[in-house]
Design an enzyme around this catalytic site. Sequence first.
Site, PDB file in Angstrom:
ATOM      1  N   SER A 299      12.815 -29.380 -16.961  1.00  0.00           N
ATOM      2  CA  SER A 299      14.217 -29.109 -17.287  1.00  0.00           C
ATOM      3  C   SER A 299      14.688 -27.743 -16.793  1.00  0.00           C
ATOM      4  O   SER A 299      15.893 -27.512 -16.678  1.00  0.00           O
ATOM      5  CB  SER A 299      14.430 -29.208 -18.803  1.00  0.00           C
ATOM      6  OG  SER A 299      13.531 -28.369 -19.493  1.00  0.00           O
TER       7      SER A 299
ATOM      8  N   ASP B  14      17.632 -23.397 -29.111  1.00  0.00           N
ATOM      9  CA  ASP B  14      17.081 -23.469 -27.754  1.00  0.00           C
ATOM     10  C   ASP B  14      16.988 -22.046 -27.217  1.00  0.00           C
ATOM     11  O   ASP B  14      17.982 -21.448 -26.811  1.00  0.00           O
ATOM     12  CB  ASP B  14      17.978 -24.323 -26.860  1.00  0.00           C
ATOM     13  CG  ASP B  14      17.417 -24.466 -25.442  1.00  0.00           C
ATOM     14  OD1 ASP B  14      16.408 -23.804 -25.129  1.00  0.00           O
ATOM     15  OD2 ASP B  14      18.001 -25.219 -24.641  1.00  0.00           O
TER      16      ASP B  14
ATOM     17  N   HIS C 212      15.945 -22.669 -22.419  1.00  0.00           N
ATOM     18  CA  HIS C 212      16.899 -22.886 -21.335  1.00  0.00           C
ATOM     19  C   HIS C 212      17.976 -21.804 -21.354  1.00  0.00           C
ATOM     20  O   HIS C 212      18.022 -20.979 -22.259  1.00  0.00           O
ATOM     21  CB  HIS C 212      17.516 -24.277 -21.464  1.00  0.00           C
ATOM     22  CG  HIS C 212      16.500 -25.373 -21.445  1.00  0.00           C
ATOM     23  ND1 HIS C 212      15.999 -25.934 -22.608  1.00  0.00           N
ATOM     24  CD2 HIS C 212      15.870 -26.000 -20.423  1.00  0.00           C
ATOM     25  CE1 HIS C 212      15.100 -26.856 -22.297  1.00  0.00           C
ATOM     26  NE2 HIS C 212      14.995 -26.913 -20.977  1.00  0.00           N
TER      27      HIS C 212
END
Length: 443
Positions: A161, A411, A414
């Site tokens: 990702s 998160d 990311h």
Amino acid sequence: MKMAISNPYKDQFHSLTKKLFPWTLYALLPIALLSLYLYPLPFLPSTESELPHSTSNIIISHSTPPSFASTPPSSEKENTFDTPSCDYFNGKWIRDRRGPLYNGTTCGTIKEGQNCIKHGRPDSGYLYWRWKPSECKLPRFEPKTFLELVENKHIAFVGDSMARNQLESLLCMLSTFSNPNLVYTSGDDNKFRRWHFDSHNATVSVYWSPFLVQGVEKSNEGPNHNKLYLDLVDERWAKDMDEMDYVVLSIGHWFLHPAVYFEGGLVLGCHYCVGLNHTEIGFYEVLRKALRTTLNSIIDRRGNKGSKIDVIVTTFSPAHFEGEWDKAGACPKTKPYRDREKELEGMDSEMRKIEIEEVEDAKVKGSEFGGVRFEALDVTKLALLRPDGHPGPYMYPFPFANGVQERVQNDCVHWCLPGPVDTWNEIFLEIMKKWEDHPRTQE
């Protein structure tokens, strides 16, 4: 012999001059300072100037593609990192009044979980920083230049990702100049996608391959561990290798999960495989084996054919969890770390070291074939210094609309878009420009 005759007027003038001269300087000094304040010298770069202490009143609005008149002039691009003295791994984050090229409302390719502006992140200061290497300048991204370099070519982002995060950043920056058309999508969560820029006949793809080699990902229905076949490249992306002109590889975080490793059809060992009778081995050498298999496969499949391909390996991007991942304030920072405030060490350093070493080894192997080039896009340290750039709780829309919750998913891996990951692609463009200025040794 004549005697010198004294001039009384002349003597008085000299005396008066001596008295008035210091007072004249005192009078001129504030005028000069005021002039510098109102009309600063042209050689002072605005990109390194400080922002106001408060950014709460800054409004981001790019409803139309931004003007490129603010792009630094060519003289500012001298001594960029393609010069021997430049090392873009070392540097610091400096204030940048201009902010990003795009925002979360003008780019339709951002994954929802990274669209921090749309999801209500209240602070915007994280958008006004740019990376300054210690010995050179990193120019602002030029979408037109990038598209000209990839005209009639295909760029493939391959990996986990983080590869997708970098890809979507690139698409957003390019879309300020030319609109990408989505021409293919497949897989859960759009893990395999392709866009086409009609203006330059350029193709950009993303391939989900979190290990680069063949693997079976853990699932809710099956075993709670991954399976990796370290000597076999993942054909989900490798089968299209002949169509690729640039390959950007990005892996790392998935190697931290429980896994069983295979090599030569036999079990090599495992990582955190509770209940299985396998030898416990660390994931560092597994990462090395997987990356080596991948780079060797590219050399074997493209180098032996004499075809051209350029390979970028984006180094490991550190996470910034402070405490539990599902507790409020897991990544609470709102500013970058200052220089030397955070050192690169431990797992982050080791992951980067392995990737750098494998790229250097591939360069030696690939030098036998003039058409294969490798480069590390070394972002580990500059990413380490940006704890403020993650979505945190804003991976979901307006997480505190009903008040602050003690438990909230965060998160801290990311990157918000726009955000620090845009810098990855600024460096990517500089690598491409360097390659363009230094053609292959064999054609």
